[in-house]
Design an enzyme around this catalytic site. Sequence first.
Site, PDB file in Angstrom:
ATOM      1  N   ASP A 152     -19.352 -14.206 -23.394  1.00 34.22           N
ATOM      2  CA  ASP A 152     -18.316 -15.215 -23.118  1.00 34.22           C
ATOM      3  C   ASP A 152     -17.286 -14.725 -22.096  1.00 34.22           C
ATOM      4  OD1 ASP A 152     -19.341 -17.200 -24.792  1.00 34.22           O
ATOM      5  OD2 ASP A 152     -18.256 -16.468 -26.541  1.00 34.22           O
TER       6      ASP A 152
ATOM      7  N   LYS B  68     -20.859 -16.546 -35.174  1.00 31.25           N
ATOM      8  CA  LYS B  68     -20.694 -15.469 -34.184  1.00 31.25           C
ATOM      9  C   LYS B  68     -20.221 -14.143 -34.788  1.00 31.25           C
ATOM     10  CE  LYS B  68     -19.746 -18.092 -29.960  1.00 31.25           C
ATOM     11  NZ  LYS B  68     -18.791 -18.266 -28.856  1.00 31.25           N
TER      12      LYS B  68
END
Length: 290
Positions: A115, A79
């Site tokens: 997220d 990520k």
Amino acid sequence: MSTSTDRPTPIDTRTKLVGLLGRPLGHSFSPAMHNRAFQTLGLNYCYLPIEVTAEDLATVAAGIAKMNFAGYNVTIPHKIRIMDCLDTIDPLAQAIGAVNTVTIRNGRTTGYNTDGIGFAHSLEAAGEPSVKNKSVLILGAGGAARAIAMTLADQGATRIVICNRTESKACDLSRDVNRQGRECATAIPMDAATMAKALRETDILINTTSIGMHPQDQQSPIANHLIQSHLVVCDIVYNPPLTHLLKMAQEKGCRIVRGIGMLVYQGAASFQLWTGRDAPVDIMRRAIRP
Ligand code: ATR
């Protein structure tokens, strides 16, 4: 033109690919969730799990940008590293310091982080429409905590208290949130007296640590006596669906928000970025029910 159908969409030369880059991917719910959504809306897309090593990430990302991909998700451990492989990074993802969704338009790649937005939408769906003027206490200071803290600060939370086993990481995250322009974050140590005091002034408690995750089903990140009935208690752990923390909170009469919502809504936000369509969240939730 797309039509609603439950039949699998045939794969042909017009099929748009999306996927998940990470390693290992064995447990991921994303392929089932997205493929069911594409199928239900009759969209000619296909979601593929793509295991890739850190050494190959840049090569794979460059190759994908030249193919018939609409974009992809990125998960552990890539990520952060993926950010060096992209043309543009969305400001919120930049502030978070991690990307979990990439779009590809005319060969140009843009990185996003869904997220925190996924968490905020899960709160909304659970009857908590806005964090504006709310005081939030986050347990943990890892990647998920960072995404949630930055997003809730962006959405106008009045106060964000970060409480982590390693206090220096809570201080770092709090400083980074405050650097974004709103001085709303503070860090506190993980001791019972300090937490009890902070929780009296908290509206929403969020567990972002892995404590309580299967097979440690009987563990909770905080002691039962610290849970106060006025709190909305959220856990981002989704296996088990009702964690020990949420069970205790429910017994005290707290409103609770389960982790499955964040998983579904972060996927829904990625789906929207790739297709331009609202995601069928109920169908996605049913596709991954653990
Ligand atoms: P994620 O990306 O899911 O947020 P992470 O970045 O590895 O995962 O972060 C995990 C978080 O859970 C950290 O805040 C970690 O605390 P430390 O910074 O002290 O390591 C917290 N955590 C994990 N196991 C824990 C435990 N047994 N007790 C307390 N905190 C724990």
